[in-house]
Scaffold this active site. Structure first.
Site, short mmCIF file in Angstrom:
data_model
loop_
_atom_site.label_atom_id
_atom_site.label_comp_id
_atom_site.label_asym_id
_atom_site.label_seq_id
_atom_site.Cartn_x
_atom_site.Cartn_y
_atom_site.Cartn_z
N GLU A 41 50.16 18.95 71.32
CA GLU A 41 49.12 19.14 70.25
C GLU A 41 48.19 20.27 70.82
OE1 GLU A 41 49.50 18.24 67.06
OE2 GLU A 41 51.33 17.04 67.42
N ASP B 13 55.62 23.45 72.30
CA ASP B 13 56.39 22.74 73.01
C ASP B 13 56.48 23.27 74.47
OD1 ASP B 13 57.29 20.73 71.40
OD2 ASP B 13 59.19 21.68 70.84
#
Length: 405
Positions: free
Chosen positions: A267, A345
Site C-alpha cells: 500500500e 508489489d
C-alpha cells in the site's frame, strides 16, 4: 440522440452478459484442474462461489436492463408528471431522491440474497438483520441529508450559469475530495469502531515503516470489520490531516507481523509511486468528459423522453448513463491500475521481502476464497488488480512448484 443512447445501453448489456458467461465457463473448466495457490478444498469453494456470484450478476444485469428501459420508456415521464413543483431546485432534489429510492428498493432483493444467502453460505457474511437495518437507516440518513444538499448545489449551478457543466464539474470534484477526506471520520463515528492498535510491538513496527517512506498519518487503527464480514483487508483512508492506516481485525488475527508489514508495504508503494494522485487525476479527467457530454445534450433528447431540459432531467440522465459510459472506459483504467499494482508489489517486496508478501497474498487468497484464475476478457474489463497467478509470477514465485525461482 435517444436512439444512440439506447444502442449504447444495449451494447453495454450484451458485453456484460457475454463476459459473465465467459467467466462462468472458464471457472467451471478451471475448477476441474489441479488446485493452485489455494488448498484443494478452498480451491473448489472459491470456484463455486465465483460461479454463483457471477450467475447472480447475470440475473441482476438483466433485471437492471429491464428497469432501465422502463425508466426511459415511461418511468421518468410519469415521475415528472406527478411532481408539479415550481421551484426547479426543489424539484430536482425530490426527483433525484425518489429515483434513487425506487432503484434501491428494486435492487434490495439482490443485496439481501447476496448478504444473507450467498455470502453466509460460503462463510463470509457475519451480518445480522439488526445490523443490516441499522446500517441501512444510517446510510439513508446520510444520503438524504448530504446527498440532497449536493443535488441542490448542482441544480442551482445548472439553473443559474450558462456554462454550468464546467462549474458543476468543479463543484462535484470538490465534493469527492471532501468525501475522501471525511470518509474515515464518518466510518468511525457512524458505522465502525476504530481503536488504536493493542499490539504495541506491531504498532511500533508499522510506525517505523511509515517513517522510512515519509508517510505521515493520524495514526494506525484496527476496525471491527468482522461484525459484518470475515474477509481480510487493510487500507489507507482519508486525505491530509484525516489520513490513517486501517487494519481489519480479521487481518490482524490471521497474518504475522512480517506479513502485515508486507501488505502495508504494498500500500505504501501506491503512496510512494504517486498512484493516489494519479487516480484522482484520472477520475477528474473522466468526470470532466462526462460533464462536457451531459452539459451539451440536445433538447430533442429530453423531448423524446417527455422531459424538459432542466436540472432534474440532466442530473438523472447523468446518473443513469455515467455507469454505462464508464464501462467502456474501464479496460483502459483497469490496465493502468494493474500496472500500478505490479509496481506496488515490487516496492512492497523490496521494502520488506518477497517471501513475506507472497505468504501474505497466499493467506489472503485462502481466507477470502479468491479464485486465482479468470477469463482474459473478464480480466480486461473488470480487474483493477492483476490475477493472483500473474502477481506471483512477477514476484518470482512458481505457483505450480510452490517455490521461488
Amino acid at each position: 440522440m435517444l436512439t444512440f443512447f439506447i444502442a449504447l445501453l444495449c451494447i453495454y448489456f450484451v458485453m456484460q452478459t457475454y463476459t459473465s458467461f465467459m467467466q462462468i465457463g472458464f471457472v467451471n473448466d478451471s475448477k476441474r484442474k489441479r488446485a493452485i495457490i489455494l488448498d484443494t478444498k478452498t480451491y473448489q469453494e472459491a470456484a463455486n462461489y465465483a460461479i454463483e456470484k457471477e450467475k447472480l450478476a447475470l440475473v441482476s444485469q438483466f433485471y437492471d436492463f429491464v428497469v432501465f428501459i422502463v425508466w426511459l420508456g415511461f418511468g421518468l415521464k410519469f415521475l415528472d408528471s406527478i411532481l408539479l413543483i415550481e421551484s426547479n431546485i426543489l424539484k430536482a432534489v425530490l426527483f433525484v431522491d425518489i429515483f434513487i429510492l425506487v432503484n434501491w428498493f428494486l435492487g434490495l432483493p439482490f443485496d439481501l440474497y447476496k448478504t444473507f444467502k450467498l455470502d453466509k453460505k460460503y462463510g463470509f457474511s457475519n451480518m445480522t438483520k439488526a445490523l443490516y437495518i441499522k446500517d441501512t437507516i444510517k446510510s439513508g440518513i446520510l444520503f438524504f441529508i448530504f446527498g440532497s444538499l449536493v443535488v441542490a448545489g448542482i441544480a442551482y449551478i445548472i439553473e443559474t450559469l450558462p456554462t454550468w457543466w464546467i462549474f458543476g464539474f468543479i463543484f462535484i470534484f470538490a465534493v469527492i475530495i471532501l468525501i475522501n477526506m471525511l470518509y474515515p471520520v464518518i466510518r468511525d463515528k457512524m458505522f465502525d469502531k476504530f481503536e488504536k492498535l493493542k499490539d504495541s510491538e506491531l504498532e511500533a513496527k508499522i510506525e517505523k515503516l511509515l517513517k522510512d517512506v515519509g508517510f505521515k498519518s493520524s495514526g494506525v487503527f484496527s476496525v471491527d470489520a468482522s461484525k459484518r464480514d470475515s474477509r481480510l483487508n487493510a487500507y489507507f483512508g482519508g486525505l491530509g490531516a484525516t489520513k490513517r492506516v486501517v487494519l481489519f481485525d480479521t487481518l490482524i488475527e490471521k497474518l504475522s507481523h512480517n506479513e502485515l508489514l508486507a501488505v502495508l508495504g504494498h500500500e505504501l508503494g501506491h503512496f510512494k509511486n504517486g498512484d493516489i494522485l494519479k487516480n484522482i487525476g484520472i477520475i477528474g479527467f473522466v468526470m470532466f468528459v462526462f460533464f462536457a457530454i451531459f452539459g451539451n445534450l440536445s433538447d430533442s433528447l429530453f423531448l423524446s423522453l417527455g422531459l424538459n431540459n432542466e436540472s432534474y432531467a440532466i442530473i438523472t440522465l447523468f446518473m443513469m448513463f455515467s455507469g454505462v459510459l464508464s464501462f467502456f472506459l474501464m479496460p483502459l483504467i483497469s490496465l493502468i491500475s494493474r500496472h500500478n499494482e505490479y509496481n506496488a508489489d515490487s516496492f512492497g517486496s523490496n521494502l520488506t521481502n518477497k517471501e513475506d508478501l507472497v505468504n501474505a497474498l497466499l493467506k489472503l487468497a485462502n481466507e477470502n476464497k479468491s479464485f486465482p484464475l479468470s477469463h482474459k476478457i473478464f480480466v480486461f474489463f473488470y480487474y483493477s488488480h492483476p490475477p493472483l497467478v500473474e502477481r506471483f509470477k512477477e514476484l518470482g514465485y512458481d505457483v505450480e512448484r510452490e517455490r521461488f525461482i
